[in-house]
Design a protein around this motif. Structure first.
Motif, PDB file in Angstrom:
ATOM      1  N   ARG A   1      -2.953  -4.000  -7.320  1.00 54.43           N
ATOM      2  CA  ARG A   1      -3.531  -4.665  -6.149  1.00 54.43           C
ATOM      3  C   ARG A   1      -2.563  -4.510  -4.983  1.00 54.43           C
ATOM      4  O   ARG A   1      -1.360  -4.754  -5.122  1.00 54.43           O
ATOM      5  CB  ARG A   1      -3.786  -6.152  -6.442  1.00 54.43           C
ATOM      6  N   HIS A   2      -3.088  -4.094  -3.840  1.00 52.32           N
ATOM      7  CA  HIS A   2      -2.251  -3.815  -2.676  1.00 52.32           C
ATOM      8  C   HIS A   2      -2.256  -4.976  -1.698  1.00 52.32           C
ATOM      9  O   HIS A   2      -3.309  -5.543  -1.396  1.00 52.32           O
ATOM     10  CB  HIS A   2      -2.725  -2.533  -1.967  1.00 52.32           C
ATOM     11  N   ALA A   3      -1.079  -5.307  -1.194  1.00 54.17           N
ATOM     12  CA  ALA A   3      -0.947  -6.363  -0.184  1.00 54.17           C
ATOM     13  C   ALA A   3       0.373  -6.141   0.539  1.00 54.17           C
ATOM     14  O   ALA A   3       1.363  -5.747  -0.077  1.00 54.17           O
ATOM     15  CB  ALA A   3      -0.973  -7.739  -0.831  1.00 54.17           C
ATOM     16  N   ARG A   4       0.390  -6.403   1.843  1.00 55.42           N
ATOM     17  CA  ARG A   4       1.623  -6.213   2.601  1.00 55.42           C
ATOM     18  C   ARG A   4       2.135  -7.509   3.216  1.00 55.42           C
ATOM     19  O   ARG A   4       3.314  -7.636   3.470  1.00 55.42           O
ATOM     20  CB  ARG A   4       1.445  -5.149   3.693  1.00 55.42           C
TER      21      ARG A   4
ATOM     22  N   PRO B   1       3.514 -11.111   3.058  1.00 57.30           N
ATOM     23  CA  PRO B   1       4.130 -11.906   1.987  1.00 57.30           C
ATOM     24  C   PRO B   1       3.296 -13.113   1.564  1.00 57.30           C
ATOM     25  O   PRO B   1       3.241 -13.444   0.374  1.00 57.30           O
ATOM     26  CB  PRO B   1       5.463 -12.342   2.602  1.00 57.30           C
ATOM     27  N   HIS B   2       2.634 -13.782   2.509  1.00 54.56           N
ATOM     28  CA  HIS B   2       1.817 -14.938   2.151  1.00 54.56           C
ATOM     29  C   HIS B   2       0.631 -14.520   1.268  1.00 54.56           C
ATOM     30  O   HIS B   2       0.278 -15.218   0.297  1.00 54.56           O
ATOM     31  CB  HIS B   2       1.304 -15.643   3.407  1.00 54.56           C
ATOM     32  N   PHE B   3       0.028 -13.387   1.601  1.00 60.54           N
ATOM     33  CA  PHE B   3      -1.090 -12.897   0.802  1.00 60.54           C
ATOM     34  C   PHE B   3      -0.607 -12.463  -0.577  1.00 60.54           C
ATOM     35  O   PHE B   3      -1.256 -12.732  -1.598  1.00 60.54           O
ATOM     36  CB  PHE B   3      -1.780 -11.741   1.528  1.00 60.54           C
ATOM     37  N   VAL B   4       0.565 -11.797  -0.604  1.00 61.40           N
ATOM     38  CA  VAL B   4       1.153 -11.383  -1.881  1.00 61.40           C
ATOM     39  C   VAL B   4       1.343 -12.593  -2.787  1.00 61.40           C
ATOM     40  O   VAL B   4       0.915 -12.616  -3.946  1.00 61.40           O
ATOM     41  CB  VAL B   4       2.506 -10.678  -1.649  1.00 61.40           C
ATOM     42  N   HIS B   5       2.007 -13.628  -2.265  1.00 64.35           N
ATOM     43  CA  HIS B   5       2.281 -14.817  -3.070  1.00 64.35           C
ATOM     44  C   HIS B   5       0.989 -15.546  -3.436  1.00 64.35           C
ATOM     45  O   HIS B   5       0.893 -16.142  -4.517  1.00 64.35           O
ATOM     46  CB  HIS B   5       3.236 -15.737  -2.318  1.00 64.35           C
ATOM     47  N   GLY B   6       0.020 -15.484  -2.546  1.00 67.39           N
ATOM     48  CA  GLY B   6      -1.260 -16.108  -2.856  1.00 67.39           C
ATOM     49  C   GLY B   6      -1.937 -15.447  -4.041  1.00 67.39           C
ATOM     50  O   GLY B   6      -2.517 -16.124  -4.899  1.00 67.39           O
ATOM     51  N   LEU B   7      -1.873 -14.112  -4.098  1.00 71.60           N
ATOM     52  CA  LEU B   7      -2.463 -13.392  -5.225  1.00 71.60           C
ATOM     53  C   LEU B   7      -1.756 -13.744  -6.534  1.00 71.60           C
ATOM     54  O   LEU B   7      -2.397 -13.946  -7.570  1.00 71.60           O
ATOM     55  CB  LEU B   7      -2.402 -11.881  -4.977  1.00 71.60           C
ATOM     56  N   VAL B   8      -0.408 -13.797  -6.478  1.00 72.93           N
ATOM     57  CA  VAL B   8       0.338 -14.146  -7.689  1.00 72.93           C
ATOM     58  C   VAL B   8       0.006 -15.573  -8.122  1.00 72.93           C
ATOM     59  O   VAL B   8      -0.229 -15.850  -9.307  1.00 72.93           O
ATOM     60  CB  VAL B   8       1.865 -13.988  -7.455  1.00 72.93           C
ATOM     61  N   LEU B   9      -0.049 -16.502  -7.160  1.00 76.20           N
ATOM     62  CA  LEU B   9      -0.350 -17.904  -7.465  1.00 76.20           C
ATOM     63  C   LEU B   9      -1.752 -18.054  -8.051  1.00 76.20           C
ATOM     64  O   LEU B   9      -2.013 -18.928  -8.895  1.00 76.20           O
ATOM     65  CB  LEU B   9      -0.210 -18.744  -6.200  1.00 76.20           C
ATOM     66  N   ALA B  10      -2.660 -17.173  -7.625  1.00 81.15           N
ATOM     67  CA  ALA B  10      -4.037 -17.215  -8.127  1.00 81.15           C
ATOM     68  C   ALA B  10      -4.177 -16.528  -9.479  1.00 81.15           C
ATOM     69  O   ALA B  10      -5.287 -16.425 -10.012  1.00 81.15           O
ATOM     70  CB  ALA B  10      -4.973 -16.556  -7.113  1.00 81.15           C
ATOM     71  N   GLY B  11      -3.064 -16.045 -10.027  1.00 82.31           N
ATOM     72  CA  GLY B  11      -3.110 -15.391 -11.331  1.00 82.31           C
ATOM     73  C   GLY B  11      -3.620 -13.976 -11.285  1.00 82.31           C
ATOM     74  O   GLY B  11      -4.067 -13.431 -12.306  1.00 82.31           O
TER      75      GLY B  11
ATOM     76  N   PRO C   1       0.829  -1.209   0.000  1.00 83.04           N
ATOM     77  CA  PRO C   1       0.000   0.000   0.000  1.00 83.04           C
ATOM     78  C   PRO C   1       0.865   1.261   0.000  1.00 83.04           C
ATOM     79  O   PRO C   1       1.921   1.309   0.636  1.00 83.04           O
ATOM     80  CB  PRO C   1      -0.800  -0.111   1.306  1.00 83.04           C
ATOM     81  N   ARG C   2       0.439   2.270  -0.693  1.00 80.14           N
ATOM     82  CA  ARG C   2       1.224   3.500  -0.818  1.00 80.14           C
ATOM     83  C   ARG C   2       1.515   4.143   0.529  1.00 80.14           C
ATOM     84  O   ARG C   2       2.579   4.740   0.727  1.00 80.14           O
ATOM     85  CB  ARG C   2       0.497   4.513  -1.713  1.00 80.14           C
ATOM     86  N   ALA C   3       0.608   4.018   1.482  1.00 82.57           N
ATOM     87  CA  ALA C   3       0.794   4.648   2.787  1.00 82.57           C
ATOM     88  C   ALA C   3       2.020   4.123   3.522  1.00 82.57           C
ATOM     89  O   ALA C   3       2.552   4.795   4.412  1.00 82.57           O
ATOM     90  CB  ALA C   3      -0.448   4.443   3.648  1.00 82.57           C
TER      91      ALA C   3
ATOM     92  N   LEU D   1       7.010  -7.417  -7.601  1.00 83.75           N
ATOM     93  CA  LEU D   1       8.414  -7.027  -7.660  1.00 83.75           C
ATOM     94  C   LEU D   1       9.028  -7.124  -6.274  1.00 83.75           C
ATOM     95  O   LEU D   1       8.527  -6.524  -5.318  1.00 83.75           O
ATOM     96  CB  LEU D   1       8.545  -5.600  -8.197  1.00 83.75           C
ATOM     97  N   ASN D   2      10.130  -7.872  -6.170  1.00 81.55           N
ATOM     98  CA  ASN D   2      10.781  -8.015  -4.865  1.00 81.55           C
ATOM     99  C   ASN D   2      12.189  -8.558  -5.086  1.00 81.55           C
ATOM    100  O   ASN D   2      12.546  -8.980  -6.176  1.00 81.55           O
ATOM    101  CB  ASN D   2       9.992  -8.956  -3.955  1.00 81.55           C
ATOM    102  N   GLU D   3      12.987  -8.540  -4.011  1.00 84.66           N
ATOM    103  CA  GLU D   3      14.338  -9.092  -4.081  1.00 84.66           C
ATOM    104  C   GLU D   3      14.293 -10.609  -4.176  1.00 84.66           C
ATOM    105  O   GLU D   3      13.242 -11.236  -3.964  1.00 84.66           O
ATOM    106  CB  GLU D   3      15.134  -8.678  -2.845  1.00 84.66           C
ATOM    107  N   ALA D   4      15.426 -11.210  -4.481  1.00 80.14           N
ATOM    108  CA  ALA D   4      15.492 -12.671  -4.583  1.00 80.14           C
ATOM    109  C   ALA D   4      15.098 -13.295  -3.251  1.00 80.14           C
ATOM    110  O   ALA D   4      15.520 -12.827  -2.193  1.00 80.14           O
ATOM    111  CB  ALA D   4      16.903 -13.101  -4.968  1.00 80.14           C
ATOM    112  N   PRO D   5      14.287 -14.337  -3.259  1.00 82.53           N
ATOM    113  CA  PRO D   5      13.847 -14.962  -2.005  1.00 82.53           C
ATOM    114  C   PRO D   5      15.003 -15.654  -1.296  1.00 82.53           C
ATOM    115  O   PRO D   5      15.940 -16.140  -1.931  1.00 82.53           O
ATOM    116  CB  PRO D   5      12.800 -15.975  -2.473  1.00 82.53           C
ATOM    117  N   THR D   6      14.925 -15.694   0.023  1.00 82.55           N
ATOM    118  CA  THR D   6      15.946 -16.380   0.818  1.00 82.55           C
ATOM    119  C   THR D   6      15.505 -17.793   1.202  1.00 82.55           C
ATOM    120  O   THR D   6      16.258 -18.516   1.834  1.00 82.55           O
ATOM    121  CB  THR D   6      16.255 -15.580   2.100  1.00 82.55           C
ATOM    122  N   ALA D   7      14.294 -18.161   0.827  1.00 86.32           N
ATOM    123  CA  ALA D   7      13.765 -19.507   1.085  1.00 86.32           C
ATOM    124  C   ALA D   7      12.979 -19.940  -0.144  1.00 86.32           C
ATOM    125  O   ALA D   7      12.553 -19.095  -0.947  1.00 86.32           O
ATOM    126  CB  ALA D   7      12.870 -19.510   2.322  1.00 86.32           C
TER     127      ALA D   7
END
Length: 313
Positions: free
Chosen positions: A222-225, A227-237, A196-198, A242-248
């Protein structure tokens, strides 16, 4: 009437002996005698009866002592309060960190700081960049770990560490199939999942402006903070992220690809209020800088080329 003169008077009133009082005050006896005479001259009264073998308080001296003790006690209370306000003086350093800070970074900076300042505990607060800046200015934090660009008016910043951004995609996304770097313009039309911009207005605007200038015009934002929700949105298409390389390892069905032809990166540094800077904050800034370096960050002028493969660790 100077505060130090009242202190000289109070010590002499307790000792009733110039030699012992001078020793307690870590000064010679003649200057002490002179300061007491100056105080008596200023007040227009005799504070001590020096005619007897052992000096005694006069009536005026006894009255002044009643008024002096609360004043000196109040001054010491104020000094103690100020000491407690200085970062680390009370044994706790209050710091903020971004909500998406990777666990290895937190572990490393805590271990490094504990080695440097073992008697001070780091009190970590999960806060966005703007939340940290507000609390720093209001005195509720001693230091913050923030993302740039941001509003640093009235604050100071340590060196910036850089971590280049890539993109999190579904494994069946056309840009994920060849395993190579992705250009932002190849993502044009896809929805963008972003914080979110805030949370960090200047950084948010910088990312969207860079995307636009690079030919990536998101079909939706689409706004999400979390990480699980972010990845869930991407997985749901529902978009790309945009993010740094994952560490896991990422969830099955997701992949990370480096970006090509863009300078998008997390730029991270420690910030503090200049008037409150001290050795404890300096030690914390060094620990953060070293911790970020150990987990893949580079100095802000540096740049790392990520391999065109998934980053499981």
């Amino acid at each position: 009437m100077e505060l130090r003169h009242l202190r000289y008077f109070a010590v002499l009133a307790e000792e009733l002996h110039f030699g012992r009082a001078a020793e307690r005050l870590h000064m010679a006896q003649p200057p002490l005698s002179q300061r007491i005479r100056d105080l008596e001259r200023e007040l227009g009264v005799r504070l001590f009866d020096r005619a007897r073998p052992r000096i005694q308080l006069t009536e005026a001296g006894a009255l002044l002592l009643e008024h002096t003790r609360p004043v000196l006690a109040g001054v010491e209370t104020a000094r103690e309060a100020m000491r407690r306000l200085r970062p680390g003086e009370a044994g706790v350093l209050r710091v903020g960190v971004p909500p998406d800070t990777h666990p290895p970074v937190l572990r490393t900076l805590n271990e490094l700081f504990s080695r440097r300042v073992p008697d001070v505990l780091v009190d970590l607060h999960e806060l966005t960049t703007d939340e940290q800046l507000l609390r720093l200015r209001e005195g509720e934090l001693d230091a913050g770990v923030v993302r740039h660009p941001c509003d640093l008016v009235g604050l100071e910043s340590g060196p910036k560490a850089r971590r280049d951004l890539g993109v999190v995609l579904r494994t069946d996304h056309p840009c994920a199939r060849d395993g190579g770097p992705v250009r932002l313009r190849e993502l044009s039309g896809a929805s963008l999942v972003i914080f979110p911009r805030a949370m960090a207005p200047q950084l948010y605007d910088h990312i969207l402006l860079t995307c636009r200038d690079s030919g990536f015009l998101p079909g939706a934002i689409r706004h999400a903070r979390n990480p699980h929700f972010v990845h869930g949105l991407v997985l749901a298409g529902r978009g790309v992220h945009l993010n740094e390389a994952p560490t896991a390892p990422l969830t099955d069905g997701l992949t990370w690809r480096p970006l090509d032809g863009t300078d998008l990166a997390w730029l991270t540094s420690v910030v503090w209020v200049p008037a409150r800077h001290n050795a404890t904050i300096a030690a914390f800034a060094e620990a953060v800088d070293e911790g970020l370096t150990e987990t893949g960050h580079l100095p802000a002028g540096g740049r790392r080329t990520e391999p065109a493969t998934d980053r499981p660790g």
